[in-house]
Motif scaffolding. Structure first.
Motif, mmCIF file in Angstrom:
data_model
loop_
_atom_site.group_PDB
_atom_site.id
_atom_site.type_symbol
_atom_site.label_atom_id
_atom_site.label_comp_id
_atom_site.label_asym_id
_atom_site.label_seq_id
_atom_site.Cartn_x
_atom_site.Cartn_y
_atom_site.Cartn_z
ATOM 1 N N LYS A 1 -7.684 -4.248 10.915
ATOM 2 C CA LYS A 1 -7.886 -5.326 9.941
ATOM 3 C C LYS A 1 -8.176 -6.645 10.652
ATOM 4 O O LYS A 1 -7.554 -6.952 11.670
ATOM 5 N N ASN B 1 -6.599 -4.275 -1.818
ATOM 6 C CA ASN B 1 -8.019 -4.259 -2.199
ATOM 7 C C ASN B 1 -8.912 -3.886 -1.037
ATOM 8 O O ASN B 1 -10.121 -3.988 -1.129
ATOM 9 N N PRO C 1 -4.229 -7.331 -7.866
ATOM 10 C CA PRO C 1 -5.663 -7.495 -7.554
ATOM 11 C C PRO C 1 -6.504 -6.357 -8.121
ATOM 12 O O PRO C 1 -7.657 -6.567 -8.505
ATOM 13 N N GLY D 1 -7.761 -10.956 1.392
ATOM 14 C CA GLY D 1 -6.374 -10.763 0.976
ATOM 15 C C GLY D 1 -5.567 -11.954 1.445
ATOM 16 O O GLY D 1 -5.666 -12.364 2.599
ATOM 17 N N ILE E 1 -6.338 -14.204 -6.109
ATOM 18 C CA ILE E 1 -6.602 -12.784 -5.880
ATOM 19 C C ILE E 1 -7.740 -12.267 -6.746
ATOM 20 O O ILE E 1 -7.934 -11.070 -6.856
ATOM 21 N N ILE F 1 -7.858 -10.660 6.136
ATOM 22 C CA ILE F 1 -6.548 -11.048 5.609
ATOM 23 C C ILE F 1 -6.254 -12.451 6.102
ATOM 24 O O ILE F 1 -6.320 -12.729 7.300
ATOM 25 N N ARG G 1 0.129 -6.598 -1.090
ATOM 26 C CA ARG G 1 -0.785 -7.076 -2.126
ATOM 27 C C ARG G 1 -2.115 -7.543 -1.502
ATOM 28 O O ARG G 1 -3.183 -7.352 -2.067
ATOM 29 N N ALA G 2 -1.991 -8.144 -0.298
ATOM 30 C CA ALA G 2 -3.210 -8.597 0.376
ATOM 31 C C ALA G 2 -4.036 -7.411 0.878
ATOM 32 O O ALA G 2 -5.249 -7.489 0.999
ATOM 33 N N LEU G 3 -3.343 -6.287 1.167
ATOM 34 C CA LEU G 3 -4.034 -5.111 1.719
ATOM 35 C C LEU G 3 -4.686 -4.241 0.658
ATOM 36 O O LEU G 3 -5.636 -3.519 0.937
ATOM 37 N N PRO H 1 -9.458 -5.458 1.885
ATOM 38 C CA PRO H 1 -10.346 -6.598 2.141
ATOM 39 C C PRO H 1 -10.860 -6.582 3.574
ATOM 40 O O PRO H 1 -10.264 -5.947 4.444
ATOM 41 N N ARG I 1 -13.231 -13.464 -3.434
ATOM 42 C CA ARG I 1 -11.802 -13.383 -3.100
ATOM 43 C C ARG I 1 -11.249 -12.007 -3.441
ATOM 44 O O ARG I 1 -10.468 -11.423 -2.711
ATOM 45 N N ARG I 2 -11.690 -11.514 -4.612
ATOM 46 C CA ARG I 2 -11.162 -10.235 -5.086
ATOM 47 C C ARG I 2 -11.602 -9.086 -4.165
ATOM 48 O O ARG I 2 -10.829 -8.196 -3.858
#
Lengths: 407, 240
Positions: free
Chosen positions: B194, B159, B107, B86, A321, B164, B155-157, B161, B81-82
């Protein structure tokens, strides 16, 4: 990653496994506290020995008779037993040697002393009033041996506080009482201040009488057993010692300076010898404690390596992450430093407590120096960095893919 | 937009060389829901690692939002990645003994987002992933599998991104919970636009996407639009 976030992570990681963190920290606590306590004990021993050396006088040079040998015989009666020093020698020293502040000859011996049915065996020192200045003797009650006493050979005595306690009871009034030494009655005229007896024979268990009385009633001859000379300052003691040696060699008509019939002893030499001994002891104690500190550091490293292995998947996730190598290594390094820092803090407190207890129970007057505290903190922080660096690097170097798959 | 061209990935173990990917090329537009399907050993995991900027290809190019990521350094990949990706993993990978909110925030911690905004964005993400607000302060190990995977989706959402990447997200879930998770992806794709890439070996799971890319033996076998994808209606489905 902000420092606050790193600290937050550190706190949650360490508190997640309290027992393990605590035990690991204990290694550092023991290491640091023993370093602190051992250095405090070493310093305490050093100052205790120095002060007992200083209590016999300052910048002192002691002249004692040499070895007595019968003509042609090889039987030695031991150093100081010869009768080779006289009042005339001491007068000559006083008259001819510069940089002398004070000097006092003495005639001393151990005698059985009685008073009102009590008796004790103690050191009786026949001397002159200057002895007070040479040997730092303070009078608590009454007066010391006076010049008139010496001139008239008066039968007066000044008691050390321990001797007074032995003969008359603790703290009893002794002035005006009579004591009997070798069948001769002496009148007590004074009691000295307690110096605290340790080291080179208790300075408190003594009786002082005029030197003339000691020669007349106790030793029965004209010789003296010691001449104490105090030099003007610490730098001149060596010069004074040399001057006395050459003066006495000359006076005693001894041509070979390697076989004098007397010997001289410099207080500075005793002090430096004692201080080098205590220094060696301090280093010894400190290094033993230092070893336990290193063992504590290895404990930290061991725990950190275990933690890195256990948290491999977490490291993988953090990298996935967006954590950089630096973020990961800082996080783990901070855990190690936090352990050693708090361990060091508790160690300083514990070490201080240990030395406080030692002082409190009168075993030794210990001194926790600021230096040892700073040293301990510095060392514990350094241990955190050194022993945390390798595990942190290992964590940071993990490949995120492998780390995420790690079972 | 994602564009890969002639991606080759070769693993060398001693003297033995093994081509995990033998020249794969495709393009995924923003807002697509794509399933990459293939049996185990097909190279789909390797492809996912490259798409997720966890690894770099031996040769070929990978453009993510117009930037060539195929030859970046380790730390530069971490930034990619950051900021752009995600992840949702099969084994969830939440931090244990840590609250749901803090897990979702992670993140943002690495992105140095101020703490108030972190909380706000994490709560929004959790709501978007369909987790009840009552669970926000629970520890991650107190949740059920379906709830855990929703936290992972949040958590994947969080930031925001552009992509996904879900690696077998239903692999550790029962069919019903798995469907809810897939439904969540469909909703995020439709409502929030997304881009979602779903890696799976099950056709049944892949059929929830709009497009299926089939990988076998390191090569792309087919790339087909699904005209009748399986649709999960979360409102009739009940909660995980």
């Amino acid at each position: 990653m902000h420092i606050f976030d790193i600290l937050n992570e550190t706190y949650s990681a360490l508190s997640a496994n309290k027992v393990r963190s605590g035990l690991t920290m204990l290694g550092i606590v023991i290491g640091i506290s023993s370093v602190i306590a051992m250095l405090a004990i070493g310093q305490g021993a050093q100052s205790s020995i120095q002060s007992s050396i200083q209590s016999i006088g300052s910048n002192l040079v002691l002249v004692t008779p040499g070895v007595q040998r019968g003509p042609g015989a090889f039987v030695s009666a031991g150093r100081g037993s010869a009768k080779s020093l006289t009042i005339a020698d001491s007068d000559a020293i006083k008259a001819q040697i510069s940089s002398i502040k004070n000097m006092a000859p003495e005639v001393s011996g151990r005698y059985q002393v009685t008073a009102r049915g009590q008796n004790t065996n103690t050191q009786v020192v026949g001397t002159i009033p200057d002895y007070q200045n040479v040997r730092n003797v303070q009078v608590a009650e009454g007066s010391f041996v006076s010049t008139q006493n010496v001139q008239g050979g008066s039968k007066v005595a000044v008691l050390g506080p321990t001797t007074r306690d032995d003969l008359f009871g603790v703290g009893a009034e002794a002035i005006g009482q009579t004591i009997r030494i070798k069948q001769v009655d002496f009148k007590v005229v004074g009691v000295t201040v307690a110096k605290g007896g340790s080291g080179f024979g208790s300075q408190d268990d003594m009786i002082f009488i005029p030197i003339s009385a000691a020669q007349r009633y106790l030793s029965g001859d004209q010789y003296v057993t010691t001449i104490s000379v105090s030099a003007q300052d610490a730098n001149s003691t060596t010069q004074v010692q040399q001057d006395i040696t050459s003066l006495l060699l000359d006076r005693h008509h001894i041509k070979d300076p390697n076989s004098p019939d007397f010997s001289t002893l410099n207080q500075a030499d005793i002090a430096s010898a004692a201080s080098s001994i205590t220094q060696i002891f301090t280093i010894l104690l400190g290094s033993v404690a230092g070893i336990s500190l290193v063992v504590g550091g290895i404990g930290i490293m061991n725990m950190m390596l275990t933690t890195v292995t256990e948290r491999t998947r977490e490291i993988g996730l953090r990298k996935a992450i967006g954590a950089k190598r630096r973020d990961i290594s800082l996080q783990f390094l901070m855990e190690a430093i936090a352990l050693t820092f708090f361990g060091g803090f508790l160690g300083v407190i514990l070490g201080w407590l240990v030395s406080f207890v030692i002082t409190y129970f009168g075993i030794l007057q210990t001194q926790v120096s600021l230096f040892s505290v700073v040293l301990a903190f510095g060392v514990s922080a350094a241990i955190g960095i050194i022993f945390g660096y390798y595990p942190a690097r290992r964590a940071a170097a993990l490949n995120p893919i492998d780390a995420l798959r790690y079972e | 937009m994602i564009e890969i061209k002639d991606i080759i990935k070769t693993y060398t173990t001693g003297d033995i060389k093994f081509d995990a990917l033998k020249g794969v090329s495709f393009k995924i537009e923003d807002g697509e829901f794509v399933a990459i399907m293939g049996p185990s050993g097909s190279g789909k995991s390797t492809l996912m690692h490259i798409l997720g900027a966890l690894d770099t290809p031996t040769s070929g190019s990978y453009y993510l939002d117009g930037q060539d990521v195929s030859s970046l350094s380790e730390d530069a990949l971490a930034d990619i990645r950051r900021d752009h990706i995600g992840f949702v993993f099969q084994s969830f990978n939440l931090l244990p003994r840590t609250t749901v909110l803090r897990n979702v925030m992670l993140p943002l911690v690495y992105d140095q987002v101020p703490s108030e905004e972190r909380i706000k964005r994490s709560e929004e993400a959790l709501k978007a992933a369909g987790l009840d607000e009552a669970h926000f302060s629970h520890l991650s190990n107190q949740l059920s599998g379906g709830q855990i995977q929703r936290v992972a989706i949040a958590r994947a959402l969080v930031n925001n991104p552009s992509l996904i990447l879900a690696d077998e997200p239903t692999g550790n879930l029962d069919t019903k919970t798995g469907e809810i998770v897939l439904g969540t992806f469909q909703r995020l794709n439709e409502e929030q636009g997304k881009t979602i890439i779903l890696i799976t070996h099950e056709l049944d799971v892949a059929e929830h996407a709009d497009r299926i890319i089939l990988i076998r033996d390191g090569e792309m076998v087919s790339d087909s639009k699904q005209h009748e994808k399986k649709i999960i209606n979360l409102n009739s489905g009940g909660k995980a």
